[in-house]
Design a protein around this motif. Sequence first.
Motif, PDB file in Angstrom:
ATOM      1  N   HIS A  65     -14.146  24.047  -2.840  1.00  0.00           N
ATOM      2  CA  HIS A  65     -12.832  24.198  -3.415  1.00  0.00           C
ATOM      3  C   HIS A  65     -12.044  23.210  -2.478  1.00  0.00           C
ATOM      4  O   HIS A  65     -10.852  22.438  -3.051  1.00  0.00           O
ATOM      5  CB  HIS A  65     -12.359  25.555  -3.281  1.00  0.00           C
ATOM      6  N   GLN A 121     -20.758  31.782  -1.322  1.00  0.00           N
ATOM      7  CA  GLN A 121     -19.469  31.592  -1.727  1.00  0.00           C
ATOM      8  C   GLN A 121     -18.428  31.020  -0.498  1.00  0.00           C
ATOM      9  O   GLN A 121     -17.629  30.068  -0.812  1.00  0.00           O
ATOM     10  CB  GLN A 121     -18.729  32.955  -2.172  1.00  0.00           C
ATOM     11  N   VAL A 158     -19.356  27.468  -1.869  1.00  0.00           N
ATOM     12  CA  VAL A 158     -18.182  27.115  -2.774  1.00  0.00           C
ATOM     13  C   VAL A 158     -16.816  27.119  -2.083  1.00  0.00           C
ATOM     14  O   VAL A 158     -15.797  26.408  -2.668  1.00  0.00           O
ATOM     15  CB  VAL A 158     -18.382  28.425  -3.853  1.00  0.00           C
ATOM     16  N   THR A 212     -12.417  30.914  -1.137  1.00  0.00           N
ATOM     17  CA  THR A 212     -13.016  31.138  -2.115  1.00  0.00           C
ATOM     18  C   THR A 212     -12.285  31.501  -3.459  1.00  0.00           C
ATOM     19  O   THR A 212     -12.545  31.427  -4.599  1.00  0.00           O
ATOM     20  CB  THR A 212     -14.053  32.380  -1.876  1.00  0.00           C
TER      21      THR A 212
END
Length: 249
Positions: A112, A104, A108, A60
């Motif tokens: 990433h 997250q 996410v 994260t």
Amino acid sequence: MRTAVVTGASSGIGAATAQALSRSGFHTVLVARRADRLEQVAGKIRADGGRAAAVTLDVTDRAAVTAFAAGLDGCDVLVNNAGGAFGTEHVADADPDDWSSMFQVNVVGALHMTQALLPALTASGDGTVVVLSSTASFTVYEGGGGYSAAKHGAHVLAGTLRLELSGKPVRVVEIAPGMVHTEEFSLNRYRGDADKAAAVYAGVDAPLTAEDVAETIAWAVSRPPHVNIDLLVVRPLAQAAQHKVHRTG
């Protein structure tokens, strides 16, 4: 030697996947937050004659992920396994911070890693992105709203990425496991309550193991380059559906 990066590799499905990919001939790069656990898994791989590197990383943390990607010589396979479920409260009582944390790490974090490694995966000429979702990604249930929402996000990420990469040499594989008995998943979800965590699997004859899912991932990754396993749902025989689980006793 081809390189596979596995997130959430310090335990459970991630650790088993790193070992399975090593047996398939990959140099495995194990990524997670717990350095000691990561090194234990990497040590087992090396003891079995494989090549493994352990890298402490929070998926994260975008800056850390970018730096990690810059330090790799190349990447052929990315397994976005890092994830988790936190809490079982109904929507009316759920903690928004739990929902945010699940989004997250499950969505996410995978974004990433995928964005950072996509240039290397494309440059390999035969790259594969694996997204670990869940049967919860397309079947909701009481007390699972936040987790289902997060895993649906992972499902959407995989499906959208596959469309956007059409014509490029990168496959996108989604693996959606059902009931898997690992040492930490339910324990984390029930905030350390061992009795509640154990009750999830009570009476269930042979839920999936981390190794079952890992072998499924290794199989999907090892298909010929022109074969893409878009979505593979894997459940134990005892689980016919999210709400239909055969229990004995």
